[in-house]
Design an enzyme around this catalytic site. Structure first.
Site, PDB file in Angstrom:
ATOM      1  N   SER A 113       0.906   3.771   2.141  1.00 22.07           N
ATOM      2  CA  SER A 113       1.282   3.960   3.302  1.00 22.07           C
ATOM      3  C   SER A 113       2.287   2.979   4.205  1.00 22.07           C
ATOM      4  O   SER A 113       3.475   3.334   4.751  1.00 22.07           O
ATOM      5  CB  SER A 113       0.163   3.997   4.500  1.00 22.07           C
ATOM      6  OG  SER A 113      -0.634   2.902   4.619  1.00 22.07           O
ATOM      7  N   CYS A 114       2.093   1.682   4.116  1.00 22.02           N
ATOM      8  CA  CYS A 114       3.011   0.697   4.697  1.00 22.02           C
ATOM      9  C   CYS A 114       3.802  -0.039   3.914  1.00 22.02           C
ATOM     10  O   CYS A 114       4.538  -0.889   4.398  1.00 22.02           O
ATOM     11  CB  CYS A 114       1.849  -0.003   5.650  1.00 22.02           C
ATOM     12  SG  CYS A 114       0.861  -1.128   4.773  1.00 22.02           S
ATOM     13  N   GLY A 115       3.749  -0.089   2.649  1.00 19.87           N
ATOM     14  CA  GLY A 115       4.746  -1.121   1.937  1.00 19.87           C
ATOM     15  C   GLY A 115       4.413  -2.522   1.718  1.00 19.87           C
ATOM     16  O   GLY A 115       3.245  -2.818   1.501  1.00 19.87           O
ATOM     17  N   SER A 152       0.754  -1.045   0.057  1.00 14.59           N
ATOM     18  CA  SER A 152       0.267   0.074  -0.089  1.00 14.59           C
ATOM     19  C   SER A 152       0.887   1.391  -0.010  1.00 14.59           C
ATOM     20  O   SER A 152       1.985   1.290   0.243  1.00 14.59           O
ATOM     21  CB  SER A 152      -0.937  -0.202   1.316  1.00 14.59           C
ATOM     22  OG  SER A 152      -0.122   0.460   2.323  1.00 14.59           O
ATOM     23  N   CYS A 196       3.173  -4.785   3.357  1.00 16.15           N
ATOM     24  CA  CYS A 196       2.247  -5.209   4.231  1.00 16.15           C
ATOM     25  C   CYS A 196       2.160  -6.934   4.349  1.00 16.15           C
ATOM     26  O   CYS A 196       1.603  -7.378   5.155  1.00 16.15           O
ATOM     27  CB  CYS A 196       0.886  -4.556   4.269  1.00 16.15           C
ATOM     28  SG  CYS A 196       1.088  -2.635   4.304  1.00 16.15           S
TER      29      CYS A 196
END
Length: 282
Positions: free
Chosen positions: A114-116, A112, A118
Site C-alpha cells: 500500500s505505501c511503498g 508494503s 515505508c
C-alpha cells in the site's frame, strides 16, 4: 513460476441466501531483494516478473542505470531451514565497478503493497539523484483526447484483474498512444518497478518518450520512479499527493491526476499537454 492467483473457499450471501463456493484471489507473498548477497529490501508482491521487479527497484534507488550495470539476478536456493527454494528471495549481482551508495549496505527497507518505501527515514533519503534528467527534446506533446483514452486501454489489458478484482496496474504508452508494456501487481509501486526493470533488461532506459499510467493514486514514490527512469509524463486515474506534485514541478515531470473519462487535472508540466487543441474545441 506463476502463483499469480490462488483459490479459497468463501461464504457467499446474496439476498439472504447462503452458499459456499471457491473464489479466485490475487496471490500476495513477500519478496526479499538482496544486493550482492546482502539483504536490502522486502516487498509484498504478486509473484511473477520478480527479476524485473528487483531490477526496477534498484533503478529507482539509483543503483542501476543500464543493462551493463547488471551482472545477473538469481533466486536464492536454500532460502529456508530445510534448504528448499521458496522463490521468494532474489539476489541481484551488479557488474564490477558499479558504485553502490552506502545506505544500500546499511539499511533494510520494508515496502508494503500500500505505501511503498515505508522504511525510509525521511524524504531527504528518498530524493536520490536522477541518473536520467528528464530531457525530451523535442518535448513530448500529448493531446488531452489521447490521454483520456488510455485508462480504458489499460483496463482492457488487465488480465488478472478480470479474474480477481484485486490488482493494481501500470502501463507504458508511446507518445502516440501505442501500448508498450503493462504489468499488474498487488502493489502499484511493484507494477511500476516491473515495467522499469523490464525496460532496463531490454536496454530501453531512459524512457524519454514514454507515458506512464497507473491505475490508482500518484504518490511521491511513483513520481520518483518515473523521474529515475527518465519518463517525462505520469498520469493517474486518482489523486496525486502534494509531495508528488512538488517533485514533478522540481524535476520537470508532467503529472496528470483524476484521469477519468474526458476529465483530468494537470498538476505540473502542462507544456507537454496540447492545450491549444483543447481550448480550440472548448
Amino acid at each position: 513460476m506463476g502463483r499469480v492467483t490462488e483459490r479459497r473457499k468463501v461464504l457467499r450471501i446474496r439476498d439472504g441466501a447462503l452458499s459456499t463456493r471457491p473464489d479466485t484471489l490475487v496471490a500476495e507473498e513477500p519478496l526479499e531483494i538482496r544486493l550482492n548477497g546482502k539483504p536490502l529490501a522486502i516487498t509484498m508482491r504478486t509473484p511473477g516478473d520478480d527479476f524485473a521487479l528487483a531490477a526496477g527497484f534498484l533503478v529507482s534507488e539509483g543503483v542501476l542505470a543500464t543493462a551493463d550495470d547488471l551482472q545477473n539476478i538469481v533466486y536464492c536456493a536454500g532460502a529456508t531451514e530445510d534448504g528448499s527454494n521458496t522463490y521468494n528471495v532474489v539476489d541481484v549481482k551488479t557488474a564490477p565497478g558499479v558504485a553502490l551508495p552506502d545506505f544500500t549496505l546499511e539499511r533494510n527497507v520494508y515496502t508494503s503493497s500500500s505505501c511503498g518505501l515505508c522504511g525510509k527515514a525521511s524524504l531527504d533519503a528518498v530524493r536520490t539523484t536522477a541518473r536520467f534528467p528528464i530531457a525530451d527534446t523535442p518535448p513530448v506533446r500529448v493531446a488531452p483526447e489521447l490521454l483520456a483514452s488510455l485508462p480504458d486501454r489499460l483496463r482492457a489489458a488487465q488480465r488478472v484483474f478480470d479474474r480477481t478484482g484485486g490488482l493494481h496496474a501500470a502501463a507504458l504508452f508511446s507518445e502516440g498512444g501505442e501500448l508498450l508494456d503493462v504489468r499488474e501487481d498487488v502493489g502499484r509501486h511493484n507494477a511500476v518497478d516491473k515495467l522499469v526493470g523490464r525496460a532496463l533488461q531490454h536496454g530501453d532506459l531512459p524512457l524519454s518518450r514514454a507515458i506512464l499510467l497507473v491505475s490508482g493514486r500518484a504518490s511521491f514514490e511513483l513520481a520518483q520512479k518515473a523521474v529515475m527512469a527518465g519518463i517525462p509524463m505520469l498520469a493517474a486515474v486518482s489523486a496525486p499527493s502534494s509531495l508528488a506534485v512538488d517533485l514533478a514541478a522540481e524535476a520537470g515531470l508532467t503529472l496528470v491526476g483524476f484521469l477519468r473519462g474526458s476529465s483530468m487535472n494537470v498538476y505540473a508540466g502542462e507544456d507537454r499537454i496540447a492545450l491549444h487543441e483543447a481550448a480550440a474545441q472548448g
